[in-house]
Design a protein around this motif. Sequence first.
Motif, PDB file in Angstrom:
ATOM      1  N   ASN A 147      -6.419 -22.853  31.028  1.00  0.00           N
ATOM      2  CA  ASN A 147      -7.183 -21.957  30.146  1.00  0.00           C
ATOM      3  C   ASN A 147      -6.753 -20.501  30.278  1.00  0.00           C
ATOM      4  OD1 ASN A 147      -8.218 -21.867  32.731  1.00  0.00           O
ATOM      5  ND2 ASN A 147     -10.352 -21.673  32.088  1.00  0.00           N
ATOM      6  N   GLY A 148      -5.495 -20.282  30.626  1.00  0.00           N
ATOM      7  CA  GLY A 148      -4.902 -18.959  30.565  1.00  0.00           C
ATOM      8  C   GLY A 148      -5.628 -17.920  31.389  1.00  0.00           C
ATOM      9  N   LEU A 149      -5.986 -16.806  30.730  1.00  0.00           N
ATOM     10  CA  LEU A 149      -6.559 -15.660  31.429  1.00  0.00           C
ATOM     11  C   LEU A 149      -8.059 -15.763  31.629  1.00  0.00           C
ATOM     12  CD1 LEU A 149      -4.555 -12.832  29.589  1.00  0.00           C
ATOM     13  CD2 LEU A 149      -3.932 -14.097  31.646  1.00  0.00           C
ATOM     14  N   ASN A 150      -8.710 -16.800  31.118  1.00  0.00           N
ATOM     15  CA  ASN A 150     -10.159 -16.959  31.291  1.00  0.00           C
ATOM     16  C   ASN A 150     -10.459 -17.355  32.736  1.00  0.00           C
ATOM     17  OD1 ASN A 150     -10.687 -16.465  28.532  1.00  0.00           O
ATOM     18  ND2 ASN A 150     -10.121 -18.573  28.038  1.00  0.00           N
ATOM     19  N   VAL A 151     -11.258 -16.558  33.404  1.00  0.00           N
ATOM     20  CA  VAL A 151     -11.427 -16.732  34.852  1.00  0.00           C
ATOM     21  C   VAL A 151     -12.766 -17.330  35.249  1.00  0.00           C
ATOM     22  CG1 VAL A 151      -9.830 -14.855  35.365  1.00  0.00           C
ATOM     23  CG2 VAL A 151     -12.275 -14.357  35.120  1.00  0.00           C
ATOM     24  N   GLY A 152     -13.687 -17.510  34.310  1.00  0.00           N
ATOM     25  CA  GLY A 152     -15.037 -17.937  34.662  1.00  0.00           C
ATOM     26  C   GLY A 152     -15.078 -19.236  35.436  1.00  0.00           C
ATOM     27  N   ILE A 159     -11.891 -19.927  43.120  1.00  0.00           N
ATOM     28  CA  ILE A 159     -10.495 -19.535  42.911  1.00  0.00           C
ATOM     29  C   ILE A 159     -10.488 -18.102  42.397  1.00  0.00           C
ATOM     30  CG2 ILE A 159      -8.362 -20.033  41.653  1.00  0.00           C
ATOM     31  CD1 ILE A 159      -9.346 -22.946  41.416  1.00  0.00           C
ATOM     32  N   GLU A 160      -9.851 -17.219  43.126  1.00  0.00           N
ATOM     33  CA  GLU A 160      -9.853 -15.812  42.770  1.00  0.00           C
ATOM     34  C   GLU A 160      -8.499 -15.383  42.212  1.00  0.00           C
ATOM     35  OE1 GLU A 160     -12.515 -13.962  42.778  1.00  0.00           O
ATOM     36  OE2 GLU A 160     -13.752 -15.566  43.630  1.00  0.00           O
ATOM     37  N   ARG A 161      -8.488 -14.240  41.549  1.00  0.00           N
ATOM     38  CA  ARG A 161      -7.277 -13.667  40.974  1.00  0.00           C
ATOM     39  C   ARG A 161      -6.913 -12.402  41.738  1.00  0.00           C
ATOM     40  NH1 ARG A 161      -7.246 -12.176  34.665  1.00  0.00           N
ATOM     41  NH2 ARG A 161      -8.469 -10.387  35.360  1.00  0.00           N
ATOM     42  N   LYS A 162      -5.704 -12.354  42.270  1.00  0.00           N
ATOM     43  CA  LYS A 162      -5.217 -11.180  42.990  1.00  0.00           C
ATOM     44  C   LYS A 162      -4.217 -10.435  42.112  1.00  0.00           C
ATOM     45  CE  LYS A 162      -2.591  -9.771  47.072  1.00  0.00           C
ATOM     46  NZ  LYS A 162      -1.830 -10.264  48.272  1.00  0.00           N
ATOM     47  N   THR A 163      -4.560  -9.202  41.740  1.00  0.00           N
ATOM     48  CA  THR A 163      -3.667  -8.417  40.884  1.00  0.00           C
ATOM     49  C   THR A 163      -2.543  -7.839  41.725  1.00  0.00           C
ATOM     50  OG1 THR A 163      -5.486  -7.861  39.391  1.00  0.00           O
ATOM     51  CG2 THR A 163      -3.508  -6.488  39.276  1.00  0.00           C
ATOM     52  N   VAL A 164      -1.316  -8.145  41.342  1.00  0.00           N
ATOM     53  CA  VAL A 164      -0.123  -7.686  42.048  1.00  0.00           C
ATOM     54  C   VAL A 164       0.373  -6.366  41.469  1.00  0.00           C
ATOM     55  CG1 VAL A 164       2.266  -8.262  42.659  1.00  0.00           C
ATOM     56  CG2 VAL A 164       0.518 -10.060  42.610  1.00  0.00           C
ATOM     57  N   SER A 165       0.325  -6.246  40.125  1.00  0.00           N
ATOM     58  CA  SER A 165       0.789  -5.029  39.461  1.00  0.00           C
ATOM     59  C   SER A 165      -0.005  -4.827  38.178  1.00  0.00           C
ATOM     60  CB  SER A 165       2.285  -5.131  39.143  1.00  0.00           C
ATOM     61  OG  SER A 165       2.756  -3.960  38.492  1.00  0.00           O
ATOM     62  N   PRO A 166      -1.013  -3.934  38.189  1.00  0.00           N
ATOM     63  CA  PRO A 166      -1.797  -3.708  36.972  1.00  0.00           C
ATOM     64  C   PRO A 166      -0.954  -3.046  35.895  1.00  0.00           C
ATOM     65  CG  PRO A 166      -2.403  -2.140  38.675  1.00  0.00           C
ATOM     66  CD  PRO A 166      -1.467  -3.122  39.321  1.00  0.00           C
ATOM     67  N   CYS A 167      -1.123  -3.504  34.667  1.00  0.00           N
ATOM     68  CA  CYS A 167      -0.375  -2.988  33.516  1.00  0.00           C
ATOM     69  C   CYS A 167       1.112  -2.846  33.861  1.00  0.00           C
ATOM     70  CB  CYS A 167      -0.938  -1.659  33.028  1.00  0.00           C
ATOM     71  SG  CYS A 167      -0.366  -1.235  31.345  1.00  0.00           S
ATOM     72  N   ASP A 264      -0.868  -7.570  33.013  1.00  0.00           N
ATOM     73  CA  ASP A 264      -0.983  -7.450  34.461  1.00  0.00           C
ATOM     74  C   ASP A 264      -0.229  -8.602  35.119  1.00  0.00           C
ATOM     75  OD1 ASP A 264      -2.750  -5.365  33.978  1.00  0.00           O
ATOM     76  OD2 ASP A 264      -4.525  -6.645  34.187  1.00  0.00           O
ATOM     77  N   LEU A 265       0.343  -8.336  36.275  1.00  0.00           N
ATOM     78  CA  LEU A 265       0.880  -9.424  37.086  1.00  0.00           C
ATOM     79  C   LEU A 265      -0.187  -9.813  38.102  1.00  0.00           C
ATOM     80  CD1 LEU A 265       4.579  -8.395  37.889  1.00  0.00           C
ATOM     81  CD2 LEU A 265       3.699  -9.738  35.971  1.00  0.00           C
ATOM     82  N   TYR A 266      -0.562 -11.089  38.103  1.00  0.00           N
ATOM     83  CA  TYR A 266      -1.512 -11.534  39.114  1.00  0.00           C
ATOM     84  C   TYR A 266      -1.169 -12.948  39.576  1.00  0.00           C
ATOM     85  CZ  TYR A 266      -4.126 -14.427  35.708  1.00  0.00           C
ATOM     86  OH  TYR A 266      -4.489 -15.363  34.777  1.00  0.00           O
ATOM     87  N   VAL A 267      -1.666 -13.279  40.748  1.00  0.00           N
ATOM     88  CA  VAL A 267      -1.527 -14.618  41.302  1.00  0.00           C
ATOM     89  C   VAL A 267      -2.910 -15.118  41.686  1.00  0.00           C
ATOM     90  CG1 VAL A 267       0.831 -14.238  42.138  1.00  0.00           C
ATOM     91  CG2 VAL A 267      -1.113 -13.702  43.622  1.00  0.00           C
ATOM     92  N   SER A 268      -3.067 -16.417  41.765  1.00  0.00           N
ATOM     93  CA  SER A 268      -4.348 -17.010  42.141  1.00  0.00           C
ATOM     94  C   SER A 268      -4.387 -17.266  43.645  1.00  0.00           C
ATOM     95  CB  SER A 268      -4.567 -18.330  41.394  1.00  0.00           C
ATOM     96  OG  SER A 268      -4.662 -18.114  40.006  1.00  0.00           O
ATOM     97  N   THR A 269      -5.588 -17.233  44.194  1.00  0.00           N
ATOM     98  CA  THR A 269      -5.801 -17.570  45.599  1.00  0.00           C
ATOM     99  C   THR A 269      -6.922 -18.616  45.681  1.00  0.00           C
ATOM    100  OG1 THR A 269      -7.434 -15.800  45.911  1.00  0.00           O
ATOM    101  CG2 THR A 269      -5.120 -15.256  46.330  1.00  0.00           C
ATOM    102  N   GLY A 270      -6.899 -19.397  46.726  1.00  0.00           N
ATOM    103  CA  GLY A 270      -7.935 -20.417  46.917  1.00  0.00           C
ATOM    104  C   GLY A 270      -7.818 -21.595  45.970  1.00  0.00           C
ATOM    105  N   TYR A 271      -6.627 -21.834  45.450  1.00  0.00           N
ATOM    106  CA  TYR A 271      -6.446 -22.883  44.433  1.00  0.00           C
ATOM    107  C   TYR A 271      -6.147 -24.267  45.008  1.00  0.00           C
ATOM    108  CZ  TYR A 271      -1.676 -21.371  45.475  1.00  0.00           C
ATOM    109  OH  TYR A 271      -0.528 -21.013  46.120  1.00  0.00           O
ATOM    110  N   LEU A 278      -3.997 -26.052  38.626  1.00  0.00           N
ATOM    111  CA  LEU A 278      -3.818 -24.933  37.696  1.00  0.00           C
ATOM    112  C   LEU A 278      -2.404 -24.951  37.141  1.00  0.00           C
ATOM    113  CD1 LEU A 278      -6.361 -24.100  39.301  1.00  0.00           C
ATOM    114  CD2 LEU A 278      -5.509 -21.751  39.294  1.00  0.00           C
ATOM    115  N   ALA A 279      -2.287 -24.707  35.824  1.00  0.00           N
ATOM    116  CA  ALA A 279      -0.979 -24.694  35.174  1.00  0.00           C
ATOM    117  C   ALA A 279      -0.827 -23.456  34.303  1.00  0.00           C
ATOM    118  CB  ALA A 279      -0.785 -25.959  34.326  1.00  0.00           C
ATOM    119  N   GLY A 280       0.395 -22.951  34.198  1.00  0.00           N
ATOM    120  CA  GLY A 280       0.679 -21.805  33.340  1.00  0.00           C
ATOM    121  C   GLY A 280       0.027 -20.541  33.843  1.00  0.00           C
ATOM    122  N   ASP A 281      -0.476 -19.710  32.918  1.00  0.00           N
ATOM    123  CA  ASP A 281      -1.078 -18.427  33.282  1.00  0.00           C
ATOM    124  C   ASP A 281      -2.342 -18.589  34.113  1.00  0.00           C
ATOM    125  OD1 ASP A 281       0.867 -16.911  32.100  1.00  0.00           O
ATOM    126  OD2 ASP A 281      -0.285 -16.416  30.299  1.00  0.00           O
TER     127      ASP A 281
END
Length: 400
Positions: A147-152, A159-167, A264-271, A278-281
């Motif tokens: 589900n791409g960028l939807n984080v709910g 499962i959290e999102r860690k931002t590596v490089s904003p914008c 933004d560049l981000y990676v997931s944690t706790g997955y 999780l697949a794709g974005d």
Amino acid sequence: MRYTDIAIVGGGLAGSTAAAMLGRAGIAAILIDPHPVSRPDFRVEKLSGHCQLERFRKTGLAEAVLRSATHDGENWIARFGVLLDRKPSEQYGIMYDALVNAIRAEIAAGTEVIHAKAVAIRTSAERQKVTVSSGEEISARLVVLANGLNVGLRHALGIERKTVSPCHSISLGFDMAPVGRSAFDFPALTYFSERSSDRIPYLTLFPVGNTMRANLFVYREPDDPWLRQMRQAPEQTMIASLPKLRKLTGDFRVTGEIKVRPADLYVSTGYRQPGVVLAGDAFATSCPVTGTGTDKVFTDVTQLCNVHIPDWLSSDGMSEDKIAAFYDDPVKQECDAWSAAKAWSFRSVTIDDGMYWRAQRWARFIAGSGGGTLRRMRNRPVARSSAAPREPGPGFGRLA
């Protein structure tokens, strides 16, 4: 309650591809997405390059889907107003919604599609339960979150999102048309930046149907006044930033809406959890400048559907140890690392002014020019002499 082997949450590029692949393999799956038809979205607008197309072909869907795309056949490469090369091109222009809808058309009739939103997920090492907005529940052995960028839903699972490089970069998409002519001289064009201060890696022009589509990439902040200028006076802003561009394009005008997408560049944690993958974005984003986002999607889905899901379904349970095999897959890891490295190197070679990166820019310019010269020499027809044939001289025999 509906029962299935695989519940796929999200019907974008990754989810629709997974549904089509699993259906062809005879694996029971349900695709969950609120939209019966994919809506326009400023994301993928072309598929290009031998490696990317090979990854797409491994899904088994490429030949059918690419019939809906526009193949340009040749891409002109230029910088400083100089045409460096005319490269044979494996580049197919297709808008994101058309791409996803073409893939959805390949989903087998036996694969169910539920037009609703997934609102809750409960997971375990055995079966998973997905609740959708209609109140219906789906019991599955595995949930694929695509589900791409939807984080709910991911946040609900821890499962959290860690931002590596904003914008990290900003993409702009719009149509371009020549002024005073019916068409541009080139089938497609990639024009690289002239000055690091303009923070532009490149502009790419490619046909989608009868329209010349433009994707312009920049490294700027979301509130940069340059973006407002681009919206208000796009032709003047582009000419100021790429002053020698018109040597290739001639006079031009920007038509239609200018779409802007910060990335933004981000990676997931706790997955690493039982029952969900999780697949794709949904797993990690890529920089659009590099064009590697579709490589990551096709790699994720191909490894998941061709290798891991059949193996996981061959035995009971869906433990965390099973799921870990996908994240540890060397093919996936290599693609993810390659995409991340390109995101940083492309940015540095565009905007960094250290001696190393200035040398890199000139090396690429010289290499592109040299490659174009060699290609022209190879393709140059051999001139034939108009003089009369010469009589054989000493040392040449005649055939009786």
